[in-house]
Motif scaffolding. Structure first.
Motif, mmCIF file in Angstrom:
data_model
loop_
_atom_site.group_PDB
_atom_site.id
_atom_site.type_symbol
_atom_site.label_atom_id
_atom_site.label_comp_id
_atom_site.label_asym_id
_atom_site.label_seq_id
_atom_site.Cartn_x
_atom_site.Cartn_y
_atom_site.Cartn_z
ATOM 1 N N PHE A 114 -22.975 -21.216 76.494
ATOM 2 C CA PHE A 114 -22.636 -22.554 76.976
ATOM 3 C C PHE A 114 -21.582 -23.208 76.079
ATOM 4 N N TRP A 115 -21.644 -22.920 74.762
ATOM 5 C CA TRP A 115 -20.637 -23.471 73.849
ATOM 6 C C TRP A 115 -19.262 -22.901 74.163
ATOM 7 N N ARG A 116 -19.232 -21.610 74.499
ATOM 8 C CA ARG A 116 -17.956 -20.973 74.860
ATOM 9 C C ARG A 116 -17.429 -21.552 76.171
ATOM 10 N N PHE A 117 -18.335 -21.827 77.112
ATOM 11 C CA PHE A 117 -17.949 -22.445 78.383
ATOM 12 C C PHE A 117 -17.395 -23.854 78.155
ATOM 13 N N LEU A 118 -17.915 -24.538 77.118
ATOM 14 C CA LEU A 118 -17.497 -25.907 76.838
ATOM 15 C C LEU A 118 -16.127 -25.972 76.147
ATOM 16 N N ARG A 119 -15.685 -24.878 75.554
ATOM 17 C CA ARG A 119 -14.462 -24.907 74.750
ATOM 18 C C ARG A 119 -13.227 -25.404 75.501
ATOM 19 N N PRO A 120 -12.924 -24.896 76.701
ATOM 20 C CA PRO A 120 -11.723 -25.407 77.387
ATOM 21 C C PRO A 120 -11.792 -26.896 77.719
ATOM 22 N N TYR A 121 -13.019 -27.384 77.924
ATOM 23 C CA TYR A 121 -13.176 -28.829 78.142
ATOM 24 C C TYR A 121 -12.741 -29.599 76.890
ATOM 25 N N MET A 122 -13.117 -29.081 75.708
ATOM 26 C CA MET A 122 -12.757 -29.747 74.457
ATOM 27 C C MET A 122 -11.252 -29.647 74.200
ATOM 28 N N ILE A 123 -10.642 -28.532 74.617
ATOM 29 C CA ILE A 123 -9.187 -28.406 74.486
ATOM 30 C C ILE A 123 -8.501 -29.445 75.371
ATOM 31 N N GLY A 124 -8.996 -29.554 76.608
ATOM 32 C CA GLY A 124 -8.436 -30.550 77.525
ATOM 33 C C GLY A 124 -8.652 -31.962 77.010
ATOM 34 N N ALA A 125 -9.848 -32.233 76.453
ATOM 35 C CA ALA A 125 -10.137 -33.560 75.917
ATOM 36 C C ALA A 125 -9.216 -33.890 74.745
ATOM 37 N N THR A 126 -8.877 -32.870 73.941
ATOM 38 C CA THR A 126 -7.968 -33.085 72.813
ATOM 39 C C THR A 126 -6.585 -33.487 73.320
ATOM 40 N N ILE A 127 -6.111 -32.836 74.366
ATOM 41 C CA ILE A 127 -4.804 -33.177 74.943
ATOM 42 C C ILE A 127 -4.817 -34.599 75.495
ATOM 43 N N VAL A 153 -11.743 -41.275 71.002
ATOM 44 C CA VAL A 153 -13.050 -40.673 70.706
ATOM 45 C C VAL A 153 -13.930 -40.681 71.949
ATOM 46 N N SER A 154 -13.843 -41.742 72.743
ATOM 47 C CA SER A 154 -14.654 -41.828 73.959
ATOM 48 C C SER A 154 -14.296 -40.732 74.948
ATOM 49 N N VAL A 155 -13.068 -40.222 74.883
ATOM 50 C CA VAL A 155 -12.662 -39.120 75.760
ATOM 51 C C VAL A 155 -13.565 -37.911 75.538
ATOM 52 N N PHE A 156 -13.827 -37.561 74.286
ATOM 53 C CA PHE A 156 -14.687 -36.407 73.972
ATOM 54 C C PHE A 156 -16.133 -36.685 74.386
ATOM 55 N N ILE A 157 -16.625 -37.883 74.091
ATOM 56 C CA ILE A 157 -18.017 -38.213 74.402
ATOM 57 C C ILE A 157 -18.267 -38.174 75.903
ATOM 58 N N LEU A 158 -17.389 -38.805 76.682
ATOM 59 C CA LEU A 158 -17.578 -38.850 78.126
ATOM 60 C C LEU A 158 -17.361 -37.483 78.767
ATOM 61 N N THR A 159 -16.480 -36.671 78.186
ATOM 62 C CA THR A 159 -16.309 -35.306 78.698
ATOM 63 C C THR A 159 -17.588 -34.499 78.529
ATOM 64 N N ILE A 160 -18.221 -34.597 77.360
ATOM 65 C CA ILE A 160 -19.467 -33.865 77.106
ATOM 66 C C ILE A 160 -20.570 -34.338 78.052
ATOM 67 N N ILE A 161 -20.690 -35.660 78.229
ATOM 68 C CA ILE A 161 -21.710 -36.175 79.148
ATOM 69 C C ILE A 161 -21.456 -35.676 80.564
ATOM 70 N N ALA A 162 -20.195 -35.725 81.002
ATOM 71 C CA ALA A 162 -19.864 -35.301 82.362
ATOM 72 C C ALA A 162 -20.183 -33.823 82.576
#
Length: 356
Positions: free
Chosen positions: A96-109, A279-288
């Protein structure tokens, strides 16, 4: 970048862009429908209206940036879950962490873009947006404090004006107190003060210099004198902090602190929000992702309903605590970061359960 990363990242960014392109025209349409009567009544030139809605687009996007992102992530992740694509990813050995990685890359952008927008682009748009609004749409609304103005203008001088007109640059019942350390050296009073650009004209001028044994009094019916402050500095617009780029905002806040401004809370809220938004971008991405990565009975509609509820609660917290910081002694730093703290805890809880 592997296929999984590219596949999810592409949909992450594309869906977010489509969400912006969907809601911004709706926002413009709603705003135009509300303002069109006043615009036509006051015969506002078309170039001014066009510039206003260009600024409105940036202002509106920056204001609701996290909500657009949150809903877009829920939308396309729910589609992945309904098509059992997430099950296929995880069944193939992807954690699941590996699945989450592209979301975190997108959130960083997106967070980097949000930071640049908040620091440099949004202030300029906010300036044009507010100037148009108060010039053409809210002509009877006061945007500056014009009565009982008490300010520290430098390290040694404190001034008071019972009333001041920013248009005529004229005030009444003026006084200036000059200190050296804790000792009052002299005090200047006048019935009225008028800004003449390079000097100020004081009517019924009186200066009392305090001595060890005797005071020295100086009178004049009218006296022109230069002071180390500008008329604009006495009555800054309520929205001025929103219009300043970050470096200018820092200098402005420090200057206003020295002057004893009553709007410091408002200015600090603007400053801290520039950093809390990315910072809220990362938090809301994880919740979503945590909410929508599980296939539920009822499909995408359930996830969207839950997502909209979460988004409204986030906006409610953000607005309520922001107003508290602006109009009370509530700490602005805590007020701005409180929604991120609460939703950060929620994100950790939901992510833990989704991972299981």
């Amino acid at each position: 970048m592997k296929i999984l990363d590219w596949y999810i990242l592409k949909r992450y960014l594309f869906t977010f862009l489509m969400m912006l392109l969907l809601f911004i025209p709706i926002g413009i349409t709603v705003n135009l429908a509300e303002k069109i009567g006043k615009i036509l009544e006051r015969q506002v030139p078309f170039p001014d209206v066009a510039q206003y809605y260009f600024d409105f687009t940036i202002y509106f996007a920056n204001l609701l940036f996290p909500i657009f992102l949150f809903l877009s992530v829920i939308w396309f992740t729910s589609k992945l879950a309904n098509n059992t694509e997430i099950v296929a990813f995880l069944s193939s050995g992807v954690s699941f962490w590996r699945f989450l990685r592209p979301y975190m890359i997108g959130a960083t952008i997106i967070a980097a873009f949000a930071l640049v927008m908040g620091l440099y682009l949004a202030p300029k748009a906010s300036k044009g947006f507010n100037e148009f609004k108060y010039k053409h749409l809210k002509t009877n609304t006061k945007i500056v404090k014009t009565t009982n103005i008490y300010r520290q203008v430098n390290d040694n001088d404190y001034i008071y004006v019972s009333s001041f007109n920013p248009v005529t640059k004229q005030g009444s019942n003026f006084s200036l107190e000059h200190f050296e350390g804790n000792k009052l050296i002299y005090k200047i009073t006048a019935n009225s003060i008028k800004d003449n650009d390079s000097t100020y004209s004081l009517m019924s001028y009186t200066k009392r210099t305090f001595g060890e044994h005797d005071d020295i009094l100086e009178y004049s019916r009218r006296k022109d004198i230069a002071f180390e402050f500008d008329a604009e500095d006495l009555t800054p617009e309520e929205y001025i902090a929103e219009t300043l780029q970050y470096n200018d905002l820092i200098k402005f806040i420090e200057k206003e602190k020295r002057r004893g401004s009553s709007n410091i809370g408002r200015y600090l809220v603007v400053k801290y929000k520039k950093w809390s938004l990315p910072v809220s971008v990362f938090i809301l991405t994880i919740i979503a992702v945590a909410v929508s990565s599980i296939k539920r009975r009822g499909g995408m509609g359930v996830n969207l309903a839950f997502g909209i509820t979460i988004a409204m609660i986030y906006v409610f917290f953000d607005k309520v605590f922001g107003v508290m910081a602006e109009q009370s002694s509530f700490d602005p730093l805590l007020a701005v970061w409180f929604p991120n703290i609460v939703f950060g805890i929620l994100a950790a809880y939901l992510l833990y359960n989704a991972k299981r």
